[in-house]
Design an enzyme around this catalytic site. Structure first.
Site, PDB file in Angstrom:
ATOM      1  CE  LYS A 145      -4.456  -1.843   1.058  1.00 13.63           C
ATOM      2  NZ  LYS A 145      -5.314  -2.233   2.251  1.00 13.63           N
ATOM      3  NE  ARG A 174      -7.282  -8.337   0.489  1.00 11.11           N
ATOM      4  CZ  ARG A 174      -6.925  -7.788  -0.492  1.00 11.11           C
ATOM      5  NH1 ARG A 174      -6.206  -6.944  -0.195  1.00 11.11           N
ATOM      6  NH2 ARG A 174      -7.512  -7.971  -1.518  1.00 11.11           N
TER       7      ARG A 174
END
Ligand code: HH2
Length: 250
Positions: free
Chosen positions: A195, A231
């Site tokens: 991210k 994740r």
């Protein structure tokens, strides 16, 4: 949890798994590399993403799910019809980034199936007093909502929603203070992989993604603060790092 995005526009792996055979092969490789479950998604949730209609989302994910017999699968969707069809094909978990708010039928679909569900925090117009306390209050309310809708409490996972309406500092504070979310009593899932906050903390203020090394560091930090599920895009590297972190934890 390995990530298989069957989308043209996901922020870090868009367009990689558009052929269902490639997507299914990638999912199986993730399980060989140590993933406990693979999260298959047909709609990107990155900032500025294009909403995807029901038919298109089904067209993307069903051919992949049909090829994943015997593989533990999570379906990343906020549409009850996508969840219903995925569950019929054997999915075990519904990963709904809207925490059962987008589709009024979703809670019932999950409750009737007996599947696991992940409830993620996402506030599109955030105005936090204290980001961690506000996320905890939200997750507690959604947990209560799901239980009242008939979902067994022991099937529910919670997720702070890293990168969803949060600043770089808020994303890191959520991991730093993860024990406050763990204390809600349900397993916590953290998705920090690749991210943009990772690229930004490394010095590029306009970064759209972050590197693998930084993803692994964030996953280990989250694990050490009580995260149960990470994740991630790069399963083998995370499994190796988390195996070592677990050995240290003893
Ligand atoms: N992050 C993304 C998508 N789904 N689900 C949960 N539970 N937690 C997350 O942090 C999360 C999620 C965004 O990442 P990615 O799937 O890689 O990209 P995109 O949304 O562009 O497909």
């Amino acid at each position: 949890m390995g990530i298989v995005n069957v989308t043209p526009d996901s922020f870090s792996d868009g367009g990689v798994h558009l052929d269902p055979k490639d997507a299914a092969a990638a999912a199986r490789r993730m399980v060989e590399d140590g993933a406990a479950i693979v999260d298959v998604g047909g709609e990107s949730t990155r900032p500025g993403h294009e909403p995807v209609g029901l038919d298109e989302e089904l067209r993307r994910v069903l051919p992949v799910l049909e090829r994943l017999d015997g593989v533990p699968v999570s379906i990343d969707t906020s549409k009850s019809e996508v969840a219903r069809r995925a569950l019929r094909l054997g999915a075990e978990l519904v990963n709904d980034v809207t925490a059962l708010r987008a589709d009024a039928a979703m809670a019932e679909v999950v409750a009737e199936s007996g599947a696991y569900v992940c409830l993620m925090h996402w506030d599109k117009q955030p105005d936090y007093d204290d980001v961690v306390a506000d996320v905890a209050t939200f997750l507690e309310a959604r947990l209560r909502f799901a239980v009242e809708a008939g979902v067994a409490e022991d099937r529910i996972l919670l997720d702070p929603g890293i990168g969803f309406g949060k600043t770089v500092e808020q994303n890191f504070e959520l991991v730093r203070r993860l024990p406050e979310l763990v204390s809600l009593g349900r397993p916590v899932l953290v998705g920090f992989s690749r991210k943009s906050s990772l690229g930004r903390i490394l010095g590029d203020p306009s970064a759209k993604t972050g590197p693998l090394s930084a993803s692994v560091a964030a996953a280990v930090a989250a694990y050490e603060r009580g995260a149960t599920i990470l994740r991630v895009h790069d399963v083998r590297e995370h499994v190796e790092a988390l195996t070592v972190a677990a050995a240290v934890a003893g």
